[in-house]
Design a protein around this motif. Structure first.
Motif, mmCIF file in Angstrom:
data_model
loop_
_atom_site.group_PDB
_atom_site.id
_atom_site.type_symbol
_atom_site.label_atom_id
_atom_site.label_comp_id
_atom_site.label_asym_id
_atom_site.label_seq_id
_atom_site.Cartn_x
_atom_site.Cartn_y
_atom_site.Cartn_z
ATOM 1 N N ILE A 8 13.031 -0.898 -4.631
ATOM 2 C CA ILE A 8 11.579 -0.807 -4.488
ATOM 3 C C ILE A 8 11.259 0.345 -3.536
ATOM 4 O O ILE A 8 11.737 0.363 -2.398
ATOM 5 N N LEU A 9 10.464 1.287 -3.993
ATOM 6 C CA LEU A 9 10.018 2.409 -3.161
ATOM 7 C C LEU A 9 8.492 2.413 -3.142
ATOM 8 O O LEU A 9 7.854 2.348 -4.191
ATOM 9 N N VAL A 10 7.933 2.464 -1.931
ATOM 10 C CA VAL A 10 6.478 2.452 -1.752
ATOM 11 C C VAL A 10 6.071 3.705 -0.984
ATOM 12 O O VAL A 10 6.696 4.052 0.020
ATOM 13 N N LYS A 11 5.038 4.364 -1.456
ATOM 14 C CA LYS A 11 4.463 5.526 -0.767
ATOM 15 C C LYS A 11 3.020 5.195 -0.414
ATOM 16 O O LYS A 11 2.241 4.773 -1.279
ATOM 17 N N VAL A 12 2.677 5.362 0.862
ATOM 18 C CA VAL A 12 1.303 5.116 1.308
ATOM 19 C C VAL A 12 0.808 6.353 2.045
ATOM 20 O O VAL A 12 1.446 6.813 3.000
ATOM 21 N N CYS A 13 -0.313 6.879 1.594
ATOM 22 C CA CYS A 13 -0.921 8.057 2.210
ATOM 23 C C CYS A 13 -2.143 7.616 3.010
ATOM 24 O O CYS A 13 -3.086 7.059 2.439
ATOM 25 N N ASN A 14 -2.091 7.870 4.305
ATOM 26 C CA ASN A 14 -3.191 7.455 5.159
ATOM 27 C C ASN A 14 -4.275 8.529 5.220
ATOM 28 O O ASN A 14 -4.003 9.727 5.139
ATOM 29 N N ARG A 15 -5.501 8.061 5.343
ATOM 30 C CA ARG A 15 -6.639 8.945 5.588
ATOM 31 C C ARG A 15 -6.988 8.845 7.071
ATOM 32 O O ARG A 15 -6.592 9.679 7.863
ATOM 33 N N ALA A 74 1.620 10.813 5.349
ATOM 34 C CA ALA A 74 2.192 10.022 4.259
ATOM 35 C C ALA A 74 3.510 9.418 4.702
ATOM 36 O O ALA A 74 4.250 10.015 5.494
ATOM 37 N N SER A 75 3.807 8.224 4.190
ATOM 38 C CA SER A 75 5.029 7.521 4.559
ATOM 39 C C SER A 75 5.643 6.870 3.331
ATOM 40 O O SER A 75 4.944 6.546 2.363
ATOM 41 N N TYR A 76 6.976 6.687 3.391
ATOM 42 C CA TYR A 76 7.694 5.958 2.349
ATOM 43 C C TYR A 76 8.398 4.749 2.975
ATOM 44 O O TYR A 76 8.896 4.817 4.103
ATOM 45 N N GLY A 133 -0.870 1.092 6.204
ATOM 46 C CA GLY A 133 0.216 0.192 5.863
ATOM 47 C C GLY A 133 -0.027 -0.509 4.540
ATOM 48 O O GLY A 133 -0.924 -0.143 3.772
ATOM 49 N N PHE A 134 0.780 -1.558 4.263
ATOM 50 C CA PHE A 134 0.652 -2.237 2.966
ATOM 51 C C PHE A 134 1.209 -3.654 3.026
ATOM 52 O O PHE A 134 1.976 -4.022 3.915
ATOM 53 N N TYR A 135 0.792 -4.447 2.030
ATOM 54 C CA TYR A 135 1.366 -5.742 1.707
ATOM 55 C C TYR A 135 2.039 -5.635 0.338
ATOM 56 O O TYR A 135 1.526 -4.942 -0.554
ATOM 57 N N ILE A 195 -1.805 4.582 -2.590
ATOM 58 C CA ILE A 195 -0.486 3.970 -2.750
ATOM 59 C C ILE A 195 0.135 4.276 -4.103
ATOM 60 O O ILE A 195 -0.553 4.400 -5.124
ATOM 61 N N LYS A 196 1.456 4.426 -4.088
ATOM 62 C CA LYS A 196 2.277 4.467 -5.300
ATOM 63 C C LYS A 196 3.482 3.558 -5.077
ATOM 64 O O LYS A 196 4.000 3.466 -3.962
ATOM 65 N N VAL A 197 3.930 2.899 -6.154
ATOM 66 C CA VAL A 197 5.085 2.012 -6.069
ATOM 67 C C VAL A 197 6.012 2.287 -7.252
ATOM 68 O O VAL A 197 5.545 2.397 -8.397
ATOM 69 N N TRP A 198 7.310 2.388 -6.951
ATOM 70 C CA TRP A 198 8.333 2.522 -7.992
ATOM 71 C C TRP A 198 9.242 1.295 -7.938
ATOM 72 O O TRP A 198 9.630 0.833 -6.861
ATOM 73 N N VAL A 199 9.574 0.760 -9.108
ATOM 74 C CA VAL A 199 10.517 -0.350 -9.226
ATOM 75 C C VAL A 199 11.684 0.131 -10.069
ATOM 76 O O VAL A 199 11.509 0.514 -11.231
ATOM 77 N N ASN A 200 12.865 0.170 -9.452
ATOM 78 C CA ASN A 200 14.066 0.680 -10.117
ATOM 79 C C ASN A 200 13.838 2.085 -10.683
ATOM 80 O O ASN A 200 14.255 2.401 -11.802
#
Length: 288
Positions: free
Chosen positions: A256-263, A195-197, A268-270, A220-225
């Motif tokens: 902006i905080l993005v969390k992506v968990c790889n299988r 997992a990465s942030y 990665g992400f756009y 994926i999870k995304v937080w805004v403020n």
């Protein structure tokens, strides 16, 4: 009025015949619309031509041209798609579907420089705008629901101990500038089940309601403020605009905080912000 009705009826009849034959299993059909779209040559065409033009607003021209361009792209004829994409972009220079197909077309021709020029117009946050911290554990997808320290609050000076050693926030080189893809996998020989942030700010010239657009590989999870805006636990290859959420941006800097968990495989992400029609928000800047 009666003259207008008499003029319309033959065209309406042709249209109804076309619809009926399509619904009854006709393989394909040709539309002649008086504006250069002579036939859909990528379809198997039988003896059916429909002529029906009462009005031709820009939206109709865009829809037709995109339909034809998609068909040519899908059937391995990007060169024939190009004039239809150019027609769309003459009407609407920021039309997202046309821009994305234009990028794919230019990549297929090996023209990365021009492809990147069109990518920039889509408004993606590039990789070098982000601070990244990883890896965190994601065995059996445990990382998706595990609230690791970045979810408790961003401390750019913090370090954390993981099973792979000490990790910290860092910027990374963008190996493919302007492609819009934030690539975690190229930092690891074995990127599977990690997992990465990623953290950045987007600065808005004014407050407003916008659409957050995301594509990810994988979960994926995304937080805004600090507010969770989007979450999707899914295994997939990343493509732009796979998910969306309505969010509020305040005037000035937004966290902006993005969390992506790889299988397995790529990781990665756009990310970009758009209006409801998927056109990029003008005037946004990314980076801390």
């Amino acid at each position: 009025n009666s003259a207008l009705i008499r003029a319309i009826l033959p065209q309406a009849s042709d249209l109804l015949k076309a619809v009926a034959q399509v619904l009854l299993g006709q393989i394909g059909y040709t539309v002649k619309d008086g504006d250069g779209l002579r036939n859909y040559s990528f379809l198997k065409v039988r003896d059916l031509e429909a002529n029906f033009v009462l009005a031709d607003p820009p939206e109709a021209k865009i829809a037709r041209s995109l339909f034809v361009a998609r068909g040519y792209m899908k059937n391995g004829m990007p060169g024939r798609a190009q004039p239809y994409l150019d027609r769309v972009l003459e009407i609407d220079e920021d039309q997202p579907d046309a821009l994305m197909m234009k990028v794919a077309l230019l990549k297929s021709e090996g023209d990365e420089k021009r492809a990147n020029w069109y990518r920039r117009r889509l408004g993606f946050a590039n990789e070098n705008a982000w601070y990244i911290i990883d890896p965190f554990a994601n065995s059996d997808s445990e990382g998706f629901d595990t609230a690791y320290p970045p979810e408790m609050g961003i401390d750019p000076e913090a370090t954390y101990e993981t099973e792979w050693g000490e990790i910290a926030w860092q910027k990374r080189p963008d190996n493919n500038p302007n492609d819009g893809f934030v690539n975690f996998a190229d930092m690891f020989e074995e990127p599977e089940w990690k997992a990465s942030y990623a953290w950045t700010t987007v600065t808005a010239p004014e407050a407003g309601e916008v659409e957050l657009r995301i594509g990810s590989d994988d979960d994926i999870k995304v937080w805004v403020n600090g507010i969770e805006a989007l979450t999707n636990q899914i295994g997939r290859a990343a493509k732009p605009d796979q998910d969306g959420a309505h969010v509020s941006l305040q005037q000035g800097a937004n966290q902006i905080l993005v969390k992506v968990c790889n299988r397995e495989g790529d990781w990665g992400f756009y990310l970009r912000f758009t209006d409801e029609s998927r056109h990029p928000i003008k005037g946004l800047t990314y980076g801390i």
